[in-house]
Design an enzyme around this catalytic site. Structure first.
Site, PDB file in Angstrom:
ATOM      1  N   GLU A 167      -3.193   4.499  23.326  1.00  0.00           N
ATOM      2  CA  GLU A 167      -3.496   3.419  22.388  1.00  0.00           C
ATOM      3  C   GLU A 167      -2.473   2.276  22.455  1.00  0.00           C
ATOM      4  O   GLU A 167      -2.353   1.475  21.529  1.00  0.00           O
ATOM      5  CB  GLU A 167      -3.608   3.977  20.974  1.00  0.00           C
ATOM      6  CG  GLU A 167      -4.873   4.793  20.806  1.00  0.00           C
ATOM      7  CD  GLU A 167      -4.830   5.710  19.608  1.00  0.00           C
ATOM      8  OE1 GLU A 167      -5.409   5.356  18.589  1.00  0.00           O
ATOM      9  OE2 GLU A 167      -4.189   6.774  19.685  1.00  0.00           O
ATOM     10  N   ARG A 205      -5.476   6.128   6.435  1.00  0.00           N
ATOM     11  CA  ARG A 205      -6.919   5.889   6.419  1.00  0.00           C
ATOM     12  C   ARG A 205      -7.627   7.190   6.742  1.00  0.00           C
ATOM     13  O   ARG A 205      -7.305   7.848   7.727  1.00  0.00           O
ATOM     14  CB  ARG A 205      -7.287   4.830   7.447  1.00  0.00           C
ATOM     15  CG  ARG A 205      -8.598   4.127   7.147  1.00  0.00           C
ATOM     16  CD  ARG A 205      -9.107   3.373   8.350  1.00  0.00           C
ATOM     17  NE  ARG A 205      -9.663   4.305   9.309  1.00  0.00           N
ATOM     18  CZ  ARG A 205      -9.443   4.263  10.623  1.00  0.00           C
ATOM     19  NH1 ARG A 205      -8.660   3.339  11.141  1.00  0.00           N
ATOM     20  NH2 ARG A 205      -9.982   5.151  11.413  1.00  0.00           N
ATOM     21  N   SER A 264      -9.156   7.624  19.220  1.00  0.00           N
ATOM     22  CA  SER A 264     -10.007   6.620  19.872  1.00  0.00           C
ATOM     23  C   SER A 264     -11.165   7.165  20.691  1.00  0.00           C
ATOM     24  O   SER A 264     -11.665   6.500  21.598  1.00  0.00           O
ATOM     25  CB  SER A 264      -9.166   5.689  20.733  1.00  0.00           C
ATOM     26  OG  SER A 264      -8.240   5.071  19.907  1.00  0.00           O
ATOM     27  N   ASN A 321      -5.638   9.251   9.490  1.00  0.00           N
ATOM     28  CA  ASN A 321      -4.845   8.402  10.387  1.00  0.00           C
ATOM     29  C   ASN A 321      -3.623   7.914   9.618  1.00  0.00           C
ATOM     30  O   ASN A 321      -3.767   7.158   8.656  1.00  0.00           O
ATOM     31  CB  ASN A 321      -5.678   7.209  10.840  1.00  0.00           C
ATOM     32  CG  ASN A 321      -6.948   7.642  11.544  1.00  0.00           C
ATOM     33  OD1 ASN A 321      -6.911   8.058  12.690  1.00  0.00           O
ATOM     34  ND2 ASN A 321      -8.079   7.592  10.850  1.00  0.00           N
ATOM     35  N   GLY A 345      -4.902   1.304  12.497  1.00  0.00           N
ATOM     36  CA  GLY A 345      -4.856  -0.036  13.088  1.00  0.00           C
ATOM     37  C   GLY A 345      -4.678  -1.119  12.036  1.00  0.00           C
ATOM     38  O   GLY A 345      -5.162  -1.010  10.918  1.00  0.00           O
ATOM     39  N   ASP A 395     -11.058   9.236   7.608  1.00  0.00           N
ATOM     40  CA  ASP A 395     -12.414   9.053   8.141  1.00  0.00           C
ATOM     41  C   ASP A 395     -13.345  10.159   7.671  1.00  0.00           C
ATOM     42  O   ASP A 395     -12.977  11.335   7.671  1.00  0.00           O
ATOM     43  CB  ASP A 395     -12.388   9.086   9.683  1.00  0.00           C
ATOM     44  CG  ASP A 395     -11.643   7.906  10.287  1.00  0.00           C
ATOM     45  OD1 ASP A 395     -11.435   6.901   9.583  1.00  0.00           O
ATOM     46  OD2 ASP A 395     -11.275   7.994  11.481  1.00  0.00           O
ATOM     47  N   TYR A 419     -13.104  -1.388  19.090  1.00  0.00           N
ATOM     48  CA  TYR A 419     -12.108  -2.406  19.407  1.00  0.00           C
ATOM     49  C   TYR A 419     -12.679  -3.692  19.970  1.00  0.00           C
ATOM     50  O   TYR A 419     -11.952  -4.554  20.406  1.00  0.00           O
ATOM     51  CB  TYR A 419     -11.057  -1.819  20.365  1.00  0.00           C
ATOM     52  CG  TYR A 419     -10.331  -0.659  19.743  1.00  0.00           C
ATOM     53  CD1 TYR A 419      -9.635  -0.824  18.552  1.00  0.00           C
ATOM     54  CD2 TYR A 419     -10.362   0.611  20.306  1.00  0.00           C
ATOM     55  CE1 TYR A 419      -8.989   0.241  17.950  1.00  0.00           C
ATOM     56  CE2 TYR A 419      -9.708   1.676  19.725  1.00  0.00           C
ATOM     57  CZ  TYR A 419      -9.020   1.492  18.544  1.00  0.00           C
ATOM     58  OH  TYR A 419      -8.376   2.542  17.959  1.00  0.00           O
ATOM     59  N   GLU A 453     -10.819  13.230   9.760  1.00  0.00           N
ATOM     60  CA  GLU A 453      -9.411  13.136  10.143  1.00  0.00           C
ATOM     61  C   GLU A 453      -8.668  12.165   9.247  1.00  0.00           C
ATOM     62  O   GLU A 453      -9.269  11.380   8.513  1.00  0.00           O
ATOM     63  CB  GLU A 453      -9.278  12.669  11.598  1.00  0.00           C
ATOM     64  CG  GLU A 453      -9.880  11.294  11.829  1.00  0.00           C
ATOM     65  CD  GLU A 453      -9.270  10.547  13.010  1.00  0.00           C
ATOM     66  OE1 GLU A 453      -8.246  11.006  13.566  1.00  0.00           O
ATOM     67  OE2 GLU A 453      -9.798   9.482  13.353  1.00  0.00           O
TER      68      GLU A 453
HETATM   69  N1  LIG Z   1     -18.333  16.265  13.555  1.00  0.00           N
HETATM   70  C1  LIG Z   1     -18.789  15.043  13.798  1.00  0.00           C
HETATM   71  N2  LIG Z   1     -20.051  14.704  13.433  1.00  0.00           N
HETATM   72  C2  LIG Z   1     -20.536  13.463  13.670  1.00  0.00           C
HETATM   73  N3  LIG Z   1     -19.828  12.486  14.260  1.00  0.00           N
HETATM   74  C3  LIG Z   1     -18.568  12.756  14.645  1.00  0.00           C
HETATM   75  C4  LIG Z   1     -17.969  14.038  14.425  1.00  0.00           C
HETATM   76  N4  LIG Z   1     -16.717  14.017  14.925  1.00  0.00           N
HETATM   77  C5  LIG Z   1     -16.521  12.770  15.412  1.00  0.00           C
HETATM   78  N5  LIG Z   1     -17.623  12.012  15.256  1.00  0.00           N
HETATM   79  C6  LIG Z   1     -17.785  10.591  15.653  1.00  0.00           C
HETATM   80  O1  LIG Z   1     -16.733  10.222  16.540  1.00  0.00           O
HETATM   81  C7  LIG Z   1     -15.849   9.286  15.939  1.00  0.00           C
HETATM   82  C8  LIG Z   1     -14.397   9.601  16.296  1.00  0.00           C
HETATM   83  O2  LIG Z   1     -14.017  10.864  15.804  1.00  0.00           O
HETATM   84  P1  LIG Z   1     -12.656  11.113  15.044  1.00  0.00           P
HETATM   85  O3  LIG Z   1     -12.561  12.577  14.789  1.00  0.00           O
HETATM   86  O4  LIG Z   1     -12.524  10.215  13.880  1.00  0.00           O
HETATM   87  O5  LIG Z   1     -11.578  10.780  16.179  1.00  0.00           O
HETATM   88  P2  LIG Z   1     -10.741   9.493  16.562  1.00  0.00           P
HETATM   89  O6  LIG Z   1     -11.052   8.412  15.562  1.00  0.00           O
HETATM   90  O7  LIG Z   1      -9.344   9.974  16.498  1.00  0.00           O
HETATM   91  O8  LIG Z   1     -11.196   9.182  17.941  1.00  0.00           O
HETATM   92  C9  LIG Z   1     -16.120   9.408  14.452  1.00  0.00           C
HETATM   93  O9  LIG Z   1     -15.766   8.231  13.786  1.00  0.00           O
HETATM   94  C10 LIG Z   1     -17.617   9.708  14.448  1.00  0.00           C
HETATM   95  O10 LIG Z   1     -18.384   8.540  14.654  1.00  0.00           O
HETATM   96 MG   LIG Z   2     -11.372   8.439  13.554  1.00  0.00          MG
END
Ligand SMILES: Nc1ncnc2c1ncn2[C@@H]1O[C@H](COP(=O)(O)OP(=O)(O)O)[C@@H](O)[C@H]1O
Ligand SMILES: [Mg+2]
Length: 329
Positions: free
Chosen positions: A13, A277, A172, A294, A298, A279, A238, A292
């Site tokens: 990143e 933040r 990401s 953060n 960002g 999610d 991004y 998750e």
């Molecule tokens: N269990 C899940 N069900 C549905 N969508 C998911 C799931 N895990 C991740 N995603 C999708 O992928 C994106 C990134 O996942 P995330 O765990 O937030 O990782 P990062 O933001 O660190 O890449 C999420 O914002 C969502 O859109």
């Molecule tokens: Mg995320």
């Protein structure tokens, strides 16, 4: 105040971090702070010219020993505060926080344990679930396992398809796969394990993409992300215009209160400080599942925390000022 703004670094990143730093640098100067840029990836070999921090050019081979050298150098002797504009590994995961603690230098955001914990998605899920925050059911595949052939069956019986397979500790969405059937599983695990020692396998949660910024322990208005491509991947995250943002996210008031409570619970469960933040995915029935946390989200002009703050009447300048004040007090 003399502030070092740490940017870049060696994580995937790196480029996002530079954008974050650009916005923060401008704000800190407007606030009248004295700011020096430092990219720890360059060690003692820092660029002479400020613009060069933001160029594509690499000055020296990015190397983790460079972090030790620069943090331990005299450049940090007279510093009042380090503002962390780093993201991901070495910057958001407790490592740089540890080096700064050893030098007795104040820094923005969460401390070591919280940073390390939040970087590990599976460990975060264990902790937040303990405190009553809903998170998608999951399994973890380890890099030390020789044979992943039992996973399709495990997924079918314990989670069900579709499922999401992603690296456990790299942000990401660089290598996330949505698996619909047995055959998708092993390649997806192998891909995730290229970026992390653990592959996180989660039940796929259909629905909306929402995120909640928490500032000083209070939730800001919920933000909804509507990716034009359908998936909130690296590109939609991004690239300007690839996603639409709605804040406050339209939903019944009791639902938004409940989600904000969940966000604050998650923030407190892992011991976040100042800002984070969180999610979530939100199903059709308005059930939210936390994905998750953060700890150094960002802070570019496209970023979500500044947007949520703005919706609460907090300007970007005020947000940065609060982060600075939190860190020095
Ligand atoms: N269990 C899940 N069900 C549905 N969508 C998911 C799931 N895990 C991740 N995603 C999708 O992928 C994106 C990134 O996942 P995330 O765990 O937030 O990782 P990062 O933001 O660190 O890449 C999420 O914002 C969502 O859109
Ligand atoms: Mg995320």
């Amino acid at each position: 105040m003399k502030i070092v703004l740490l940017l870049g670094g060696t994580s995937p990143e790196r480029e996002v971090s530079k954008n974050t730093a650009k916005s923060i640098l401008k704000a800190l100067r407007e606030l009248g702070q004295e700011v020096i840029l430092v990219d720890p990836a360059y060690g003692l070999n820092q660029p002479n010219n400020e613009d060069d921090y933001f160029s594509e050019k690499n000055y020296s081979e990015p190397n983790n020993r460079n972090y030790l050298e620069i943090i331990n150098s005299s450049l940090f002797d007279e510093v009042d505060l380090v503002f962390l504009a780093l993201h991901g590994r070495w910057g958001e995961d407790g490592t740089i926080q540890s080096l700064l603690e050893m030098r007795g230098i104040k820094y923005t955001g969460s401390k070591i344990l919280t940073s390390a914990l939040a970087m590990d998605k599976a460990m975060t899920k264990v902790v937040i679930q303990h405190f009553g925050v809903s998170t998608p059911d999951w399994l973890v595949a380890n890099i030390s396992e020789q044979d992943y052939s039992a996973y399709p069956e495990k997924i079918r019986t314990q989670l069900g398809f579709p499922c999401v397979i992603k690296p456990n500790d790299q942000g990401s969405s660089v290598s996330l796969t949505i698996c619909k059937k047995d055959e998708d599983v092993i390649p997806a695990i192998m891909l995730a394990l290229r970026y992390s020692d653990k592959a996180l396998i989660e039940k796929f949660i259909p629905g909306r993409e929402i995120t909640v910024a928490v500032l000083d322990g209070a939730a800001l208005p919920i933000l909804e992300i509507v990716p034009k491509s359908g998936l909130y991947d690296y590109e939609s995250k991004y690239t300007a215009g690839k996603s639409e943002y709605i804040v406050p996210a339209p939903m019944p008031e009791e639902v938004s209160i409940e989600i904000q409570e969940q966000a604050v619970k998650a923030y407190n469960a892992v011991g976040c400080k100042c800002y984070s933040r969180i999610d979530f995915r939100l199903t059709e029935n308005n059930k939210a599942y936390c994905l998750e946390i953060n700890t150094l989200p960002g802070m570019t002009n496209l970023s979500l925390v500044p947007k949520a703050a703005n919706a609460a009447g907090i300007s970007f300048l005020e947000l940065i000022d609060r982060i600075v004040k939190d860190a020095v007090n």
